[in-house]
Design an enzyme around this catalytic site. Structure first.
Site, PDB file in Angstrom:
ATOM      1  N   CYS A  76       0.802  -1.132   0.038  1.00 36.77           N
ATOM      2  CA  CYS A  76      -0.090   0.042  -0.370  1.00 36.77           C
ATOM      3  C   CYS A  76       1.055   0.887   0.029  1.00 36.77           C
ATOM      4  O   CYS A  76       1.505   1.772   1.376  1.00 36.77           O
ATOM      5  CB  CYS A  76      -1.095  -0.047   0.866  1.00 36.77           C
ATOM      6  SG  CYS A  76      -1.716   1.490   1.274  1.00 36.77           S
ATOM      7  N   CYS A 224      -4.886   4.774  -5.291  1.00 35.61           N
ATOM      8  CA  CYS A 224      -4.133   3.484  -4.958  1.00 35.61           C
ATOM      9  C   CYS A 224      -3.019   3.598  -5.272  1.00 35.61           C
ATOM     10  O   CYS A 224      -2.395   3.667  -6.747  1.00 35.61           O
ATOM     11  CB  CYS A 224      -4.907   2.398  -5.690  1.00 35.61           C
ATOM     12  SG  CYS A 224      -4.173   1.109  -5.023  1.00 35.61           S
TER      13      CYS A 224
END
Length: 288
Positions: A76, A224
């Site tokens: 992430c 993202c």
């Protein structure tokens, strides 16, 4: 009762990605999928970044990453910038190293306040590494489509692993398709045995790409970071972009540099602090 009760957390934001940072380095405890879901019911997040004591020499922490459905992720990028901001705040160091299930991650302070660079590692393109359920010799464009055979709405995405699986569909307008409808169908398509992050990407020019992403285990997201990295390297592989590109997401912009010297992908962008809180003990009565 679960020993996560009354632990302090930081609510943060990575260009629209809602992040919770839970620092357990001084008093570690395991975080279960049920506990991760319980935390999301108190403070909604896209990713929960859990800092555990370091395992590798020279690293600041071992990072566990949870999606809001309780599933665990290997990567992430936006969350790592938030972690970097928190850990950098307690040191005058200009660089820090972390470890995750995907391996070692280097982070640097940026030239401007609240800007951080994360080394996201080397992308993988082999069908077994992404992974895909079928053999594809060339993952620059794989056989997958949504809609009628003779007039598909979305088709032939690029497939990339940035520590997690990504499929990038190249479109003329990222807002012209109902990603909220198609996203879950594609995320859970049998071709992706570990599910996948689904991105719509429009190449504005060789140094600028606009994207929207349906994030695995999360849903529609404003940002993202790993999808931005995957999109950048996929565009380079198709000879449609330079190795350094600006990726525009609904929540803001990231600069992605696919470093030619060693194939590492560097992601640079902002991270902001929102508030601190403590975890409600009542959340964990059945989540231990």
């Amino acid at each position: 009762m679960c020993t996560l009760a009354n632990r302090s957390f930081a609510k943060m934001n990575g260009i629209g990605n809602e992040i919770v940072v839970l620092d357990l380095r001084d008093d570690p405890v395991a975080v279960t999928a049920a506990a991760a879901r319980a935390i999301a019911s108190q403070v909604p997040y896209d990713q929960l970044m859990v800092l555990q004591p370091p395992r590798a020499a020279g690293t600041a922490a071992f990072i566990r990453i949870y999606n809001n459905d309780g599933s665990e992720s290997n990567a992430c990028g936006n969350g790592m910038r938030c972690v970097a901001k928190q850990v950098f705040s307690g040191t005058d160091a200009s660089a820090l190293a972390f470890e995750s299930r995907a391996g070692l991650l280097q982070c640097w302070r940026g030239a401007a306040p609240d800007i951080y660079t994360v080394d996201m590692g080397v992308p993988k393109f082999g069908w077994q590494d992404i992974p895909l359920a079928e053999e594809f010799r060339d993952t620059r464009m794989i056989e997958l489509q949504i809609g009628p055979i003779d007039a598909p709405l979305l088709h032939t995405p690029s497939a990339v692993s940035m520590g997690n699986p990504h499929a990038i569909f190249w479109v003329d307008d990222v807002h012209a398709h109902d990603l909220g409808r198609f996203g879950p169908l594609l995320e859970n398509h049998p071709i992706f045995p570990e599910r996948a992050n689904i991105t719509l990407a429009h190449i504005v020019d060789r140094t600028h790409i606009v994207i929207r992403t349906w994030e695995r285990g999360v849903g529609l997201t404003k940002a993202c970071g790993s999808a931005a990295c995957a999109t950048a390297v996929a565009a380079v592989r198709l000879k449609r972009a330079e190795r350094q590109v600006q990726i525009s997401l609904p929540g803001g912009d990231l600069t992605i540099d696919w470093r030619e010297a060693d194939d590492h992908v560097l992601m640079t962008g902002g991270a902001s602090f929102e508030f601190e809180g403590t975890l409600d003990p009542a959340l964990f009565a059945g989540a231990a």
